[in-house]
Design a protein around this motif. Structure first.
Motif, short mmCIF file in Angstrom:
data_model
loop_
_atom_site.label_atom_id
_atom_site.label_comp_id
_atom_site.label_asym_id
_atom_site.label_seq_id
_atom_site.Cartn_x
_atom_site.Cartn_y
_atom_site.Cartn_z
N ASN A 24 30.08 30.22 21.67
CA ASN A 24 29.64 28.85 21.91
C ASN A 24 30.70 28.21 22.79
OD1 ASN A 24 27.23 28.52 20.26
ND2 ASN A 24 28.59 28.83 18.52
N ASP A 26 31.18 24.74 25.10
CA ASP A 26 30.64 23.45 25.50
C ASP A 26 29.19 23.36 25.01
OD1 ASP A 26 30.64 20.92 26.67
OD2 ASP A 26 30.17 21.68 28.67
N VAL A 27 28.22 23.25 25.89
CA VAL A 27 26.82 23.13 25.48
C VAL A 27 26.04 24.42 25.72
CG1 VAL A 27 26.75 20.64 25.82
CG2 VAL A 27 26.13 22.15 27.71
N ASN A 53 21.30 27.46 27.49
CA ASN A 53 21.67 26.04 27.52
C ASN A 53 21.15 25.39 26.24
OD1 ASN A 53 22.09 23.34 28.01
ND2 ASN A 53 21.03 23.30 29.97
N ALA A 55 21.52 22.24 25.37
CA ALA A 55 21.54 20.79 25.53
C ALA A 55 20.31 20.30 26.28
CB ALA A 55 22.81 20.37 26.29
N THR A 122 31.83 25.64 32.69
CA THR A 122 30.60 24.86 32.66
C THR A 122 30.80 23.51 33.34
OG1 THR A 122 31.11 23.86 30.52
CG2 THR A 122 29.85 25.91 30.49
N HIS A 124 28.50 19.83 33.64
CA HIS A 124 27.30 19.05 33.33
C HIS A 124 26.78 18.42 34.61
CE1 HIS A 124 28.96 18.32 28.99
NE2 HIS A 124 28.85 19.59 29.29
N LYS A 128 25.06 12.60 30.28
CA LYS A 128 25.84 13.25 29.23
C LYS A 128 24.89 13.85 28.21
CE LYS A 128 30.00 10.51 29.58
NZ LYS A 128 31.03 9.79 28.85
N PRO A 129 25.31 14.95 27.55
CA PRO A 129 24.41 15.58 26.56
C PRO A 129 24.24 14.72 25.32
CG PRO A 129 26.53 16.70 26.62
CD PRO A 129 26.55 15.68 27.71
#
Length: 129
Positions: A24, A26-27, A53, A55, A122, A124, A128-129
């Motif tokens: 795992n 980040d997202v 992904n 997120a 990663t 984004h 934001k998630p």
């Protein structure tokens, strides 16, 4: 109030595909495997990375291959790949697979203990998630 999210039991698809644990980061979730697991000198093998992904945003993942520097006999440059860095764009909840072919030189010393790795970064895209 009961937290039903803790009761869910999803199958470990990434672990099943890679034959081992997944990361795992980040997202994203990712798993790596090498096929075939034991590659004779002078042959190609594939480093396969499955990235998911987790997120609701777009994510760019940069995959950088880290090959062994030396053969067990001390020789340099016994492992090579045409592409050592790749950018993968994933939409929300999307899953992708990357295959990076690696050549093992005919002059590579056979034996256990070789380690090929990946560096993952990663980014984004958008909200934001």
């Amino acid at each position: 109030m009961v937290d039903h999210a803790r009761e869910l039991n999803y199958p470990d698809i990434l672990g099943l595909l890679s034959g081992g644990p997944f990361l795992n980061l980040d997202v994203i979730q990712c798993a790596m495997t090498i096929r075939p697991a034991q590659t004779p000198a002078g042959r190609l093998c594939d480093i396969v990375v499955v990235i998911q992904n987790a997120a609701d945003i777009d994510v760019d993942v940069t995959v950088t291959l880290a090959l062994p520097d030396r053969s067990l006999g001390g020789g340099k440059g016994r492992f090579s790949a045409r592409t050592s860095r790749l950018l993968v764009g994933l939409r929300p909840a999307e899953v992708g697979a990357v295959t990076l072919p690696m050549l093992v030189s005919p002059t590579a010393q056979p034996g256990p203990g070789y380690v090929a790795g990946l560096n993952l970064d990663t980014k984004h895209i958008g909200k934001k998630p």
